[in-house]
Write a protein that holds these residues in place. Structure first.
Motif, short mmCIF file in Angstrom:
data_model
loop_
_atom_site.label_atom_id
_atom_site.label_comp_id
_atom_site.label_asym_id
_atom_site.label_seq_id
_atom_site.Cartn_x
_atom_site.Cartn_y
_atom_site.Cartn_z
N UNK A 83 0.83 -1.21 0.00
CA UNK A 83 0.00 0.00 0.00
C UNK A 83 0.86 1.26 0.00
N UNK A 84 1.90 1.27 0.80
CA UNK A 84 2.77 2.45 0.87
C UNK A 84 3.44 2.71 -0.48
N UNK A 85 3.93 1.65 -1.10
CA UNK A 85 4.60 1.81 -2.40
C UNK A 85 3.63 2.24 -3.50
N UNK A 122 -1.56 0.12 -11.37
CA UNK A 122 -0.69 0.69 -10.34
C UNK A 122 -0.08 -0.42 -9.48
N UNK A 123 -0.91 -1.38 -9.06
CA UNK A 123 -0.41 -2.49 -8.25
C UNK A 123 0.58 -3.35 -9.04
N UNK A 124 0.29 -3.58 -10.31
CA UNK A 124 1.19 -4.35 -11.15
C UNK A 124 2.54 -3.67 -11.29
N UNK A 125 2.53 -2.34 -11.42
CA UNK A 125 3.79 -1.59 -11.50
C UNK A 125 4.62 -1.79 -10.25
N UNK A 126 3.98 -1.68 -9.09
CA UNK A 126 4.69 -1.85 -7.82
C UNK A 126 5.22 -3.27 -7.68
N UNK A 127 4.43 -4.25 -8.11
CA UNK A 127 4.83 -5.65 -8.01
C UNK A 127 5.74 -6.09 -9.14
N UNK A 128 5.93 -5.21 -10.13
CA UNK A 128 6.78 -5.50 -11.29
C UNK A 128 6.31 -6.75 -12.04
N UNK A 129 5.00 -6.76 -12.33
CA UNK A 129 4.39 -7.85 -13.10
C UNK A 129 3.51 -7.26 -14.18
#
Length: 69
Positions: free
Chosen positions: A26-28, A53-60
């Motif tokens: 969440x922070x990222x 956005x979540x995919x970018x943070x998770x690099x997927x």
């Protein structure tokens, strides 16, 4: 399993595989930790923008949220 459940399961799996807590993810992603929890418990459905956005943070690739095993 409904698509919301597929996304929830994959979000949790991907987050854990990166060694991130809900709070860290969440922070990222600059979102509320409670939102991550709601998604993983299938109590809320993420928008396409949020999945990106979540995919970018998770690099997927965002398509990984929809993978059915």
């Amino acid at each position: 399993m409904k698509l919301r459940g597929v996304v929830a399961r994959n979000l949790r799996r991907l987050r854990q595989s990166k060694g991130l807590s809900q709070e860290e993810l969440a922070a990222r992603a600059e979102i509320n930790r409670n939102y991550v929890s709601l998604l993983e418990r299938e109590e809320n459905a993420a928008s396409v923008d949020m999945l990106e956005k979540l995919a970018d943070v998770l690099d997927v690739d965002p398509v990984e949220f929809f993978a059915r095993d």
